[in-house]
Design a protein around this motif. Structure first.
Motif, PDB file in Angstrom:
ATOM      1  N   VAL A   1      55.441  36.116   4.904  1.00  0.00           N
ATOM      2  CA  VAL A   1      55.202  35.541   3.577  1.00  0.00           C
ATOM      3  C   VAL A   1      55.599  36.544   2.495  1.00  0.00           C
ATOM      4  O   VAL A   1      55.752  37.742   2.766  1.00  0.00           O
ATOM      5  N   ASP A   2      55.755  36.053   1.275  1.00  0.00           N
ATOM      6  CA  ASP A   2      56.123  36.902   0.138  1.00  0.00           C
ATOM      7  C   ASP A   2      54.927  37.179  -0.757  1.00  0.00           C
ATOM      8  O   ASP A   2      54.974  38.059  -1.612  1.00  0.00           O
ATOM      9  N   VAL A   3      53.889  36.379  -0.594  1.00  0.00           N
ATOM     10  CA  VAL A   3      52.722  36.455  -1.466  1.00  0.00           C
ATOM     11  C   VAL A   3      51.557  35.821  -0.695  1.00  0.00           C
ATOM     12  O   VAL A   3      51.781  34.970   0.169  1.00  0.00           O
ATOM     13  N   VAL A   4      50.346  36.289  -0.995  1.00  0.00           N
ATOM     14  CA  VAL A   4      49.154  35.682  -0.384  1.00  0.00           C
ATOM     15  C   VAL A   4      48.459  34.841  -1.440  1.00  0.00           C
ATOM     16  O   VAL A   4      48.229  35.306  -2.560  1.00  0.00           O
ATOM     17  N   LYS A   5      48.177  33.598  -1.088  1.00  0.00           N
ATOM     18  CA  LYS A   5      47.445  32.699  -2.002  1.00  0.00           C
ATOM     19  C   LYS A   5      46.033  32.542  -1.468  1.00  0.00           C
ATOM     20  O   LYS A   5      45.840  32.244  -0.288  1.00  0.00           O
ATOM     21  N   VAL A   6      45.054  32.703  -2.348  1.00  0.00           N
ATOM     22  CA  VAL A   6      43.666  32.545  -1.919  1.00  0.00           C
ATOM     23  C   VAL A   6      42.947  31.615  -2.892  1.00  0.00           C
ATOM     24  O   VAL A   6      43.103  31.705  -4.107  1.00  0.00           O
ATOM     25  N   MET A   7      42.185  30.693  -2.321  1.00  0.00           N
ATOM     26  CA  MET A   7      41.440  29.718  -3.116  1.00  0.00           C
ATOM     27  C   MET A   7      40.080  30.320  -3.459  1.00  0.00           C
ATOM     28  O   MET A   7      39.153  30.295  -2.635  1.00  0.00           O
ATOM     29  N   VAL A   8      39.946  30.845  -4.669  1.00  0.00           N
ATOM     30  CA  VAL A   8      38.684  31.504  -5.039  1.00  0.00           C
ATOM     31  C   VAL A   8      37.628  30.489  -5.472  1.00  0.00           C
ATOM     32  O   VAL A   8      36.445  30.672  -5.205  1.00  0.00           O
ATOM     33  N   SER A   9      38.060  29.404  -6.112  1.00  0.00           N
ATOM     34  CA  SER A   9      37.100  28.330  -6.429  1.00  0.00           C
ATOM     35  C   SER A   9      37.467  27.082  -5.642  1.00  0.00           C
ATOM     36  O   SER A   9      38.517  27.026  -5.005  1.00  0.00           O
TER      37      SER A   9
ATOM     38  N   THR B   1      60.510  35.153 -12.417  1.00  0.00           N
ATOM     39  CA  THR B   1      61.107  35.864 -11.278  1.00  0.00           C
ATOM     40  C   THR B   1      60.393  37.192 -11.059  1.00  0.00           C
ATOM     41  O   THR B   1      60.216  37.618  -9.912  1.00  0.00           O
ATOM     42  N   ALA B   2      59.970  37.846 -12.143  1.00  0.00           N
ATOM     43  CA  ALA B   2      59.215  39.095 -11.985  1.00  0.00           C
ATOM     44  C   ALA B   2      57.920  38.829 -11.225  1.00  0.00           C
ATOM     45  O   ALA B   2      57.560  39.572 -10.307  1.00  0.00           O
ATOM     46  N   ALA B   3      57.237  37.734 -11.572  1.00  0.00           N
ATOM     47  CA  ALA B   3      55.978  37.397 -10.894  1.00  0.00           C
ATOM     48  C   ALA B   3      56.220  37.049  -9.428  1.00  0.00           C
ATOM     49  O   ALA B   3      55.330  37.197  -8.593  1.00  0.00           O
ATOM     50  N   CYS B   4      57.414  36.579  -9.120  1.00  0.00           N
ATOM     51  CA  CYS B   4      57.756  36.209  -7.743  1.00  0.00           C
ATOM     52  C   CYS B   4      58.366  37.377  -6.962  1.00  0.00           C
ATOM     53  O   CYS B   4      58.797  37.197  -5.819  1.00  0.00           O
ATOM     54  N   GLY B   5      58.427  38.550  -7.580  1.00  0.00           N
ATOM     55  CA  GLY B   5      58.993  39.704  -6.884  1.00  0.00           C
ATOM     56  C   GLY B   5      60.509  39.688  -6.819  1.00  0.00           C
ATOM     57  O   GLY B   5      61.107  40.403  -6.018  1.00  0.00           O
ATOM     58  N   LEU B   6      61.152  38.882  -7.668  1.00  0.00           N
ATOM     59  CA  LEU B   6      62.612  38.755  -7.636  1.00  0.00           C
ATOM     60  C   LEU B   6      63.243  39.161  -8.964  1.00  0.00           C
ATOM     61  O   LEU B   6      64.390  38.815  -9.242  1.00  0.00           O
ATOM     62  N   GLY B   7      62.486  39.903  -9.762  1.00  0.00           N
ATOM     63  CA  GLY B   7      62.937  40.234 -11.109  1.00  0.00           C
ATOM     64  C   GLY B   7      64.188  41.086 -11.154  1.00  0.00           C
ATOM     65  O   GLY B   7      64.869  41.139 -12.181  1.00  0.00           O
TER      66      GLY B   7
END
Ligand SMILES: [Zn+2]
Length: 400
Positions: free
Chosen positions: A167-175, A349-355
């Motif tokens: 994966v490129d990013v971890v998504k977590v459901m906090v609420s 793109t910066a937030a996605c690590g592709l900036g």
């Protein structure tokens, strides 16, 4: 070599006076010349004198496994492997047709998106930044995607499993979420200690974390745990939205990427969770939509790094390819059109690590290009008029 010449250009940060001639070779941008510059000999040029060339758009929050019908998240377990691959392909083609050349998928069903990405694909598709199934609590928001975990050991293992899957990013459901009946949007699904385990384990693996958070306690917990991004970031309480200047200053200071998932195509049918909250607050969906535009405008004015994302796929009013509308909603909330366009290009793109590869008209960058009719800096509605789309220098047959 191929050229794209337009009377106007937006480079990912600002409008370029006089337009530009963008030169493309082997999938990369090899030249960004003034609009009136001669094309190199033998270079085929797409001419758009009345149009604008800009970087391909980024939708930082999509659900490729969901088919854009009401209740699609509830039915996410139903399609078999082949049917799911077909849904993912169709979702991506819809994004591309709208000028979106990069998507960040934040709601995979059991790694189907990662499987799709690693299988050989024919055709032209947007780049896919993938999270795998969101990490959630047992019975929690979107647990039917296969990402439920309980306790620190399972959470640590869940992050490791995602890292192993690439994966490129971890998504977590906090609420809890509006789309999952039985979950509580105001309450946290984890303790702060548990969330810190997720963030620590992900950062140790070199992965950013983005947190789904609606209720104020969940937003605060995500901020305290040091996540890199917050989805929705609704600051909800039982009495309404409690978005304080103090919290916005902290988000700005931490440079947290906030993806508010604005944008609707028609009337959104409230889920039971959403209907219950609307009744409690005495508000209509239309009022909440207008409130959200204003609130995100305030967020941007406070210096928060707002990135564009649509939540595309989860409902009929949230179809894939909605992003130009999401960007228009930002502008309607008071964000300047140039800043709104940046939120869907260079900032996203910066937030996605592709900036360093995408999101700008710059030599060496991937040739992800969008040509629209008209001038979206003057009138953001022009963003919804794609005339040509290039992903990695290639044009999709259907959207050409
Ligand atoms: Zn979502």
């Amino acid at each position: 070599m191929l050229g794209v010449r337009a009377g106007r250009a937006f480079d990912g940060e600002r409008a370029v006076p006089g337009g530009a001639l963008v030169l493309v070779d082997d999938g990369r941008i090899v030249g960004v010349e003034p609009g009136g510059a001669p094309a190199p000999e033998g270079c085929e040029v797409l001419e758009a004198p009345g149009g604008t060339v800009l970087p391909g758009l980024v939708d930082a929050h999509v659900h490729l496994c969901a088919d854009g019908t009401d209740g699609s998240l509830d039915r996410i377990e139903e399609p078999g492997e082949d049917a799911m691959a077909a849904i993912i392909g169709q979702s991506l083609r819809r994004h591309l047709a709208a000028g979106v050349t990069t998507v960040r998928d934040l709601g995979d069903r059991r790694f189907a998106v990662l499987d799709w990405r690693s299988s050989a694909q024919r055709g032209v598709y947007p780049a896919v930044v993938a999270a795998g199934p969101p990490i959630t609590s047992v019975g929690g928001h979107c647990a039917n995607m296969g990402g439920a975990a309980a306790g620190e050991d399972q959470l640590r293992r869940a992050v490791q499993q995602r890292a192993e899957r690439g994966v490129d990013v971890v998504k977590v459901m906090v609420s809890g979420g509006f789309a999952t009946a039985g979950t509580q949007v105001m309450l946290c699904q984890f303790t702060l200690g548990e969330l810190q385990v997720v963030v620590g384990e992900a950062h140790a693996a070199g992965l950013p974390v983005t947190a789904h958070a609606h209720g104020l306690p969940a937003v605060h917990m995500a901020m305290a745990a040091g996540v890199d991004g917050i989805e929705h970031c609704s600051f909800l309480t039982d009495k309404g939205v409690a978005q304080s200047a103090d919290d916005l200053a902290r988000l700005a200071e931490a440079a947290t990427a906030v993806c508010p998932t604005l944008g609707l195509a028609g009337a959104l049918v409230p889920t039971p969770n959403a209907a219950a909250l609307l009744a409690k607050l005495g508000l209509t969906m239309e009022q909440v939509t207008e409130m959200n535009k204003r609130r995100v405008g305030q967020m941007h004015a406070a210096g928060v790094r707002v990135v564009s994302g649509s939540d595309g796929g989860i409902a009929a009013a949230k179809p894939h390819g909605l992003l130009p509308v999401s960007v228009a909603f930002l502008a309607e909330g008071g964000v300047s059109t140039a800043a709104a366009l940046a939120s869907a290009t260079s900032l996203a793109t910066a937030a996605c690590g592709l900036g360093d590869r995408k999101g700008r008209l710059r030599v060496g960058y991937d040739a992800d290009l969008l040509v629209v009719d008209g001038d979206p800096v003057a009138d953001i509605a022009a963003l919804a008029q794609p005339a040509a789309v290039f992903a990695g220098g290639r044009r999709p047959a259907a959207a050409a």
